[in-house]
Motif scaffolding. Structure first.
Motif, short mmCIF file in Angstrom:
data_model
loop_
_atom_site.label_atom_id
_atom_site.label_comp_id
_atom_site.label_asym_id
_atom_site.label_seq_id
_atom_site.Cartn_x
_atom_site.Cartn_y
_atom_site.Cartn_z
N PRO A 104 0.80 -1.22 0.00
CA PRO A 104 0.00 0.00 0.00
C PRO A 104 0.84 1.27 0.00
CG PRO A 104 -0.24 -1.20 2.08
CD PRO A 104 0.44 -2.11 1.13
N PHE A 105 1.99 1.27 0.67
CA PHE A 105 2.86 2.45 0.66
C PHE A 105 3.40 2.69 -0.74
CE2 PHE A 105 7.27 4.13 1.01
CZ PHE A 105 6.95 5.42 1.43
N GLN A 106 3.85 1.63 -1.38
CA GLN A 106 4.38 1.76 -2.74
C GLN A 106 3.30 2.27 -3.69
OE1 GLN A 106 7.13 -1.31 -4.28
NE2 GLN A 106 5.58 -1.64 -5.85
N GLN A 107 2.10 1.76 -3.56
CA GLN A 107 1.00 2.21 -4.41
C GLN A 107 0.72 3.70 -4.22
OE1 GLN A 107 -2.01 -0.59 -3.15
NE2 GLN A 107 -1.57 -2.03 -4.83
N LEU A 108 0.73 4.15 -2.98
CA LEU A 108 0.50 5.57 -2.70
C LEU A 108 1.62 6.44 -3.26
CD1 LEU A 108 -0.79 5.28 0.96
CD2 LEU A 108 -2.08 6.25 -0.96
N MET A 109 2.84 5.97 -3.14
CA MET A 109 3.98 6.75 -3.64
C MET A 109 3.92 6.90 -5.15
SD MET A 109 6.03 7.87 -1.22
CE MET A 109 7.72 7.94 -1.81
N PHE A 110 3.54 5.85 -5.85
CA PHE A 110 3.46 5.95 -7.30
C PHE A 110 2.20 6.69 -7.76
CE2 PHE A 110 6.65 2.41 -7.58
CZ PHE A 110 7.57 3.13 -8.33
N ALA A 111 1.13 6.56 -7.00
CA ALA A 111 -0.09 7.30 -7.33
C ALA A 111 0.14 8.81 -7.20
CB ALA A 111 -1.24 6.87 -6.43
N ASN A 112 1.11 9.19 -6.38
CA ASN A 112 1.43 10.61 -6.17
C ASN A 112 2.87 10.90 -6.61
OD1 ASN A 112 -1.00 11.68 -4.40
ND2 ASN A 112 -0.47 9.64 -3.63
N GLN A 113 3.29 10.21 -7.66
CA GLN A 113 4.68 10.31 -8.12
C GLN A 113 5.00 11.72 -8.62
OE1 GLN A 113 5.78 8.16 -11.76
NE2 GLN A 113 7.67 7.51 -10.77
N PRO A 114 6.07 12.30 -8.13
CA PRO A 114 6.48 13.62 -8.62
C PRO A 114 7.12 13.51 -10.00
CG PRO A 114 8.09 12.81 -7.05
CD PRO A 114 6.96 11.81 -7.06
N ALA A 115 7.11 14.60 -10.72
CA ALA A 115 7.71 14.62 -12.06
C ALA A 115 9.22 14.78 -11.96
CB ALA A 115 7.12 15.77 -12.87
N GLU A 116 9.92 14.24 -12.94
CA GLU A 116 11.36 14.48 -13.03
C GLU A 116 11.57 15.99 -13.17
OE1 GLU A 116 13.79 11.10 -15.12
OE2 GLU A 116 12.04 11.54 -16.33
N GLN A 166 5.58 14.74 3.49
CA GLN A 166 4.62 14.13 2.56
C GLN A 166 4.82 12.62 2.48
OE1 GLN A 166 5.83 16.80 -0.68
NE2 GLN A 166 3.71 17.49 -0.87
N ILE A 167 6.08 12.20 2.42
CA ILE A 167 6.38 10.77 2.37
C ILE A 167 5.86 10.09 3.63
CG2 ILE A 167 8.24 9.05 2.35
CD1 ILE A 167 9.88 11.00 0.64
N TRP A 168 6.09 10.71 4.78
CA TRP A 168 5.61 10.15 6.04
C TRP A 168 4.09 10.06 6.04
CZ3 TRP A 168 4.83 7.37 9.90
CH2 TRP A 168 4.02 7.74 10.97
N ALA A 169 3.42 11.05 5.48
CA ALA A 169 1.95 11.02 5.43
C ALA A 169 1.46 9.80 4.67
CB ALA A 169 1.42 12.30 4.80
N TYR A 170 2.13 9.45 3.56
CA TYR A 170 1.72 8.27 2.79
C TYR A 170 2.08 6.99 3.54
CZ TYR A 170 0.88 11.53 -1.01
OH TYR A 170 0.40 12.56 -1.78
N ALA A 171 3.20 7.00 4.23
CA ALA A 171 3.56 5.83 5.05
C ALA A 171 2.53 5.61 6.15
CB ALA A 171 4.96 6.02 5.64
N GLN A 172 2.13 6.69 6.79
CA GLN A 172 1.12 6.61 7.85
C GLN A 172 -0.20 6.13 7.29
OE1 GLN A 172 0.09 10.40 9.72
NE2 GLN A 172 0.15 9.41 11.73
N GLU A 173 -0.57 6.63 6.11
CA GLU A 173 -1.81 6.18 5.47
C GLU A 173 -1.76 4.70 5.15
OE1 GLU A 173 -4.56 7.27 1.51
OE2 GLU A 173 -2.96 8.63 2.17
#
Length: 274
Positions: free
Chosen positions: A165-177, A186-193
């Protein structure tokens, strides 16, 4: 007699003037030499400072980043995070190398994320993630890939069940190059989620596993050619044509284990209890 004395006085004045000019020139030459000496000394000091600073930077660059912290029970040499079926289960081993700012990794996740989640949940395979940081330079902060990879290890160490689920959230909110990437909050917020405990927040902020990412996982990934995503099943590399359609990857994994995916494309649970 008066004329002779006057002439002598004029000559003496001229000699005195010449002597005064000579002393002035000597004083000016001495001043110039002093200035040159000071300038040369200053330049030498600046050059030494710059050389010392450059030498320190080079020294820091070639020195190890420090002791490599790894999650409890994992050796320093292990370059991946394992989820799904136990490693000694005999199930196929799916190895995936990913970089959280890599756009192709985002595409891979979009195409195969659901199937990977199912393979892990149902222990159809041992799935080994190798978090990479090869695209650090693609973020303006110069370290987004490393920070995101470190966060993945933090989440895995806290509870492997939260990795997907963390990986899915990170890619769903992937920043642009070319962007700064997500910041640590922000990363912690997705980890917590995803279900991570509060300990993960400090792990992310302190970059606890970043040395492992940079000194163990990424060098291991570079041995494959360095690109991401990189995918292999039981040591056999898959090219993008073998996972470019939803269901292809899982089908290949099940085939490696002597199984077949349902012909209607449904999940393995479709053939369960009626």
């Amino acid at each position: 007699m008066a004329a002779s004395g006057s002439s002598k006085s004029a000559q003496e004045r001229r000699e005195a003037q010449r002597e005064a000019l000579r002393k002035q020139r000597q004083a000016e030459l001495k001043r110039q030499r002093t200035v040159r000496t000071v300038v040369i000394a200053a330049i030498t000091v600046v050059a030494l400072v710059l050389a010392t600073g450059l030498g320190f930077l080079i020294y820091r660059a070639v020195q190890p980043e420090g002791p490599v912290a790894v999650p409890e029970g994992m050796s320093e040499e292990q370059p991946y995070l394992s989820v799904g079926a136990p490693e000694d289960s005999g199930k196929p081993v799916l190895e995936i190398h990913l970089d959280f700012i890599c756009p192709f990794c985002g595409q891979f996740e979009e195409l195969n994320g659901d199937d990977i989640e199912q393979m892990v949940a149902e222990e159809e395979a041992t799935v080994n993630f190798v978090p990479r940081r090869g695209l650090d330079s693609a973020s303006t902060t110069g370290d987004y890939s490393s920070r995101a990879a470190n966060a993945l290890v933090c989440v895995w160490d806290d509870d492997p069940d939260n990795v997907i689920p963390f990986q899915q959230l990170m890619f769903a909110n992937q920043p642009a190059e070319g962007s700064a990437g997500l910041d640590d909050d922000q990363i912690w917020a997705y980890a917590q989620e995803a279900g991570a405990s509060d300990e993960v927040q400090s792990c992310i902020g302190e970059k606890t596993y970043q040395p492992w990412v940079r000194q163990v996982a990424d060098p291991y990934g570079s041995e494959t050619g360095g690109g991401t995503p990189y995918v292999e099943i039981d040591g056999t590399t898959l090219d993008s044509q073998q996972w470019s359609q939803p269901g292809q990857l899982r089908e290949a994994v099940l085939a490696a284990g002597g199984e077949a995916a349902p012909s209607d494309g449904g999940g393995a649970s479709d053939g369960g209890e009626g």
